[in-house]
Write a protein that holds these residues in place. Structure first.
Motif, PDB file in Angstrom:
ATOM      1  N   ARG A   1      33.969  37.996  19.486  1.00 30.62           N
ATOM      2  CA  ARG A   1      32.710  38.615  19.903  1.00 30.62           C
ATOM      3  C   ARG A   1      31.589  37.587  20.013  1.00 30.62           C
ATOM      4  NH1 ARG A   1      30.835  42.380  16.279  1.00 30.62           N
ATOM      5  NH2 ARG A   1      29.544  43.205  17.964  1.00 30.62           N
ATOM      6  N   VAL A   2      30.815  37.687  21.086  1.00 28.32           N
ATOM      7  CA  VAL A   2      29.745  36.733  21.347  1.00 28.32           C
ATOM      8  C   VAL A   2      28.484  37.039  20.535  1.00 28.32           C
ATOM      9  CG1 VAL A   2      28.213  35.797  23.140  1.00 28.32           C
ATOM     10  CG2 VAL A   2      30.619  36.205  23.652  1.00 28.32           C
ATOM     11  N   ALA A   3      28.129  38.315  20.401  1.00 25.49           N
ATOM     12  CA  ALA A   3      26.879  38.683  19.714  1.00 25.49           C
ATOM     13  C   ALA A   3      26.795  38.114  18.297  1.00 25.49           C
ATOM     14  CB  ALA A   3      26.696  40.198  19.719  1.00 25.49           C
ATOM     15  N   PRO A   4      27.867  38.215  17.470  1.00 26.78           N
ATOM     16  CA  PRO A   4      27.769  37.616  16.131  1.00 26.78           C
ATOM     17  C   PRO A   4      27.607  36.085  16.171  1.00 26.78           C
ATOM     18  CG  PRO A   4      29.579  39.190  16.218  1.00 26.78           C
ATOM     19  CD  PRO A   4      29.085  39.016  17.618  1.00 26.78           C
ATOM     20  N   LEU A   5      28.166  35.451  17.188  1.00 25.77           N
ATOM     21  CA  LEU A   5      27.993  33.996  17.347  1.00 25.77           C
ATOM     22  C   LEU A   5      26.521  33.673  17.581  1.00 25.77           C
ATOM     23  CD1 LEU A   5      29.235  31.049  18.016  1.00 25.77           C
ATOM     24  CD2 LEU A   5      28.999  31.814  20.369  1.00 25.77           C
ATOM     25  N   VAL A   6      25.894  34.367  18.515  1.00 23.60           N
ATOM     26  CA  VAL A   6      24.482  34.131  18.819  1.00 23.60           C
ATOM     27  C   VAL A   6      23.628  34.459  17.601  1.00 23.60           C
ATOM     28  CG1 VAL A   6      22.551  34.809  20.303  1.00 23.60           C
ATOM     29  CG2 VAL A   6      24.827  34.500  21.295  1.00 23.60           C
ATOM     30  N   ALA A   7      23.940  35.551  16.923  1.00 22.74           N
ATOM     31  CA  ALA A   7      23.186  35.915  15.715  1.00 22.74           C
ATOM     32  C   ALA A   7      23.303  34.824  14.657  1.00 22.74           C
ATOM     33  CB  ALA A   7      23.692  37.249  15.169  1.00 22.74           C
ATOM     34  N   HIS A   8      24.506  34.295  14.477  1.00 21.19           N
ATOM     35  CA  HIS A   8      24.712  33.228  13.493  1.00 21.19           C
ATOM     36  C   HIS A   8      23.861  32.007  13.823  1.00 21.19           C
ATOM     37  CE1 HIS A   8      26.683  30.406  10.805  1.00 21.19           C
ATOM     38  NE2 HIS A   8      26.825  29.608  11.847  1.00 21.19           N
ATOM     39  N   PHE A   9      23.903  31.578  15.085  1.00 18.05           N
ATOM     40  CA  PHE A   9      23.129  30.396  15.460  1.00 18.05           C
ATOM     41  C   PHE A   9      21.630  30.647  15.362  1.00 18.05           C
ATOM     42  CE2 PHE A   9      27.103  28.870  17.475  1.00 18.05           C
ATOM     43  CZ  PHE A   9      27.171  27.664  16.806  1.00 18.05           C
ATOM     44  N   SER A  10      21.204  31.866  15.657  1.00 19.14           N
ATOM     45  CA  SER A  10      19.766  32.145  15.563  1.00 19.14           C
ATOM     46  C   SER A  10      19.306  32.152  14.105  1.00 19.14           C
ATOM     47  CB  SER A  10      19.425  33.465  16.254  1.00 19.14           C
ATOM     48  OG  SER A  10      19.941  34.552  15.537  1.00 19.14           O
ATOM     49  N   GLU A  11      20.219  32.484  13.184  1.00 19.56           N
ATOM     50  CA  GLU A  11      19.876  32.456  11.761  1.00 19.56           C
ATOM     51  C   GLU A  11      19.889  31.020  11.218  1.00 19.56           C
ATOM     52  OE1 GLU A  11      22.839  34.951  10.024  1.00 19.56           O
ATOM     53  OE2 GLU A  11      22.025  36.767  10.941  1.00 19.56           O
ATOM     54  N   GLN A  12      20.773  30.194  11.743  1.00 19.89           N
ATOM     55  CA  GLN A  12      20.915  28.826  11.245  1.00 19.89           C
ATOM     56  C   GLN A  12      19.887  27.869  11.827  1.00 19.89           C
ATOM     57  OE1 GLN A  12      23.073  28.078   8.734  1.00 19.89           O
ATOM     58  NE2 GLN A  12      23.392  30.286   8.780  1.00 19.89           N
ATOM     59  N   ARG A  13      19.526  28.101  13.083  1.00 15.76           N
ATOM     60  CA  ARG A  13      18.562  27.243  13.774  1.00 15.76           C
ATOM     61  C   ARG A  13      17.571  28.131  14.504  1.00 15.76           C
ATOM     62  NH1 ARG A  13      22.821  23.270  16.665  1.00 15.76           N
ATOM     63  NH2 ARG A  13      23.221  21.948  14.893  1.00 15.76           N
ATOM     64  N   LYS A  14      16.331  27.734  14.444  1.00  9.50           N
ATOM     65  CA  LYS A  14      15.314  28.496  15.164  1.00  9.50           C
ATOM     66  C   LYS A  14      15.539  28.297  16.657  1.00  9.50           C
ATOM     67  CE  LYS A  14      10.274  28.849  15.505  1.00  9.50           C
ATOM     68  NZ  LYS A  14      10.313  30.071  16.183  1.00  9.50           N
ATOM     69  N   LEU A  15      15.699  29.409  17.368  1.00  4.77           N
ATOM     70  CA  LEU A  15      15.868  29.331  18.814  1.00  4.77           C
ATOM     71  C   LEU A  15      14.522  28.993  19.454  1.00  4.77           C
ATOM     72  CD1 LEU A  15      18.139  32.440  19.529  1.00  4.77           C
ATOM     73  CD2 LEU A  15      18.830  30.043  19.424  1.00  4.77           C
ATOM     74  N   SER A  16      14.551  28.067  20.397  1.00  2.91           N
ATOM     75  CA  SER A  16      13.321  27.718  21.106  1.00  2.91           C
ATOM     76  C   SER A  16      12.971  28.826  22.095  1.00  2.91           C
ATOM     77  CB  SER A  16      13.515  26.397  21.862  1.00  2.91           C
ATOM     78  OG  SER A  16      14.420  26.593  22.944  1.00  2.91           O
ATOM     79  N   LYS A  17      11.738  28.799  22.572  1.00  2.60           N
ATOM     80  CA  LYS A  17      11.330  29.776  23.588  1.00  2.60           C
ATOM     81  C   LYS A  17      12.204  29.634  24.826  1.00  2.60           C
ATOM     82  CE  LYS A  17       6.630  30.379  22.044  1.00  2.60           C
ATOM     83  NZ  LYS A  17       5.260  30.581  22.388  1.00  2.60           N
ATOM     84  N   ARG A  18      12.569  28.421  25.137  1.00  2.07           N
ATOM     85  CA  ARG A  18      13.439  28.178  26.296  1.00  2.07           C
ATOM     86  C   ARG A  18      14.816  28.821  26.079  1.00  2.07           C
ATOM     87  NH1 ARG A  18      15.553  22.321  28.517  1.00  2.07           N
ATOM     88  NH2 ARG A  18      16.805  23.171  30.197  1.00  2.07           N
ATOM     89  N   ASP A  19      15.385  28.641  24.870  1.00  2.00           N
ATOM     90  CA  ASP A  19      16.677  29.263  24.551  1.00  2.00           C
ATOM     91  C   ASP A  19      16.606  30.778  24.727  1.00  2.00           C
ATOM     92  OD1 ASP A  19      17.954  26.862  23.847  1.00  2.00           O
ATOM     93  OD2 ASP A  19      17.367  27.051  21.739  1.00  2.00           O
ATOM     94  N   ILE A  20      15.558  31.378  24.200  1.00  2.00           N
ATOM     95  CA  ILE A  20      15.402  32.823  24.270  1.00  2.00           C
ATOM     96  C   ILE A  20      15.260  33.278  25.720  1.00  2.00           C
ATOM     97  CG2 ILE A  20      13.885  34.760  23.634  1.00  2.00           C
ATOM     98  CD1 ILE A  20      13.348  33.164  20.981  1.00  2.00           C
ATOM     99  N   ALA A  21      14.473  32.536  26.498  1.00  2.00           N
ATOM    100  CA  ALA A  21      14.296  32.881  27.915  1.00  2.00           C
ATOM    101  C   ALA A  21      15.627  32.780  28.662  1.00  2.00           C
ATOM    102  CB  ALA A  21      13.252  31.964  28.555  1.00  2.00           C
ATOM    103  N   GLU A  22      16.406  31.746  28.370  1.00  2.00           N
ATOM    104  CA  GLU A  22      17.712  31.584  29.027  1.00  2.00           C
ATOM    105  C   GLU A  22      18.666  32.714  28.631  1.00  2.00           C
ATOM    106  OE1 GLU A  22      19.046  27.617  28.127  1.00  2.00           O
ATOM    107  OE2 GLU A  22      17.597  26.707  29.484  1.00  2.00           O
TER     108      GLU A  22
END
Length: 123
Positions: A89-110
């Protein structure tokens, strides 16, 4: 096909430019990896066995080229990561990375753009 971290270093060299001899590969990564010629040749032989690279005779030496594309490698590695750690599953991967590293505004926009595109494709 499982490619080790050391084998991936060799593949990166070959994806960058090929064909290359073992000596040319050693000249590019040997010092930073602390590898000798035997190490490079051993890794190349493992990659040949896995059919990730091919070798052509050039006089007294061999020139190596990738058979596995970088895109194929990334695809299999990312699928393996998803399957092993996130039950595919992709959603838990993205959630994990967002918890470990602050997503930049660019990351969020992408990510938003990607989600909109995926949503549009399913409509």
């Amino acid at each position: 096909m499982a490619i080790s971290e050391a084998e991936a270093v060799i593949m990166e060299v070959l994806w960058g430019r090929s064909p290359r001899s073992a000596e040319e590969i050693l000249a590019e990564v040997g010092e930073q990896q602390n590898w000798q010629e035997g190490t490079v040749k051993s890794l190349l032989n493992r990659l040949l066995t896995k059919k990730a690279v091919k070798a052509e005779r050039d006089g007294r030496r061999y020139l190596y080229s990738p058979k596995l594309t970088r895109e194929q490698y990334i695809s299999q590695e990312s699928k393996g990561l998803l399957d092993r750690l996130f039950e595919g599953r992709v959603a838990p991967l993205v959630a994990h990375f967002s918890e470990q590293r602050k997503l930049s505004k660019r990351d969020i926009a992408e990510l938003r753009t990607l989600l909109r595109k995926l949503d549009d494709d399913q409509s």
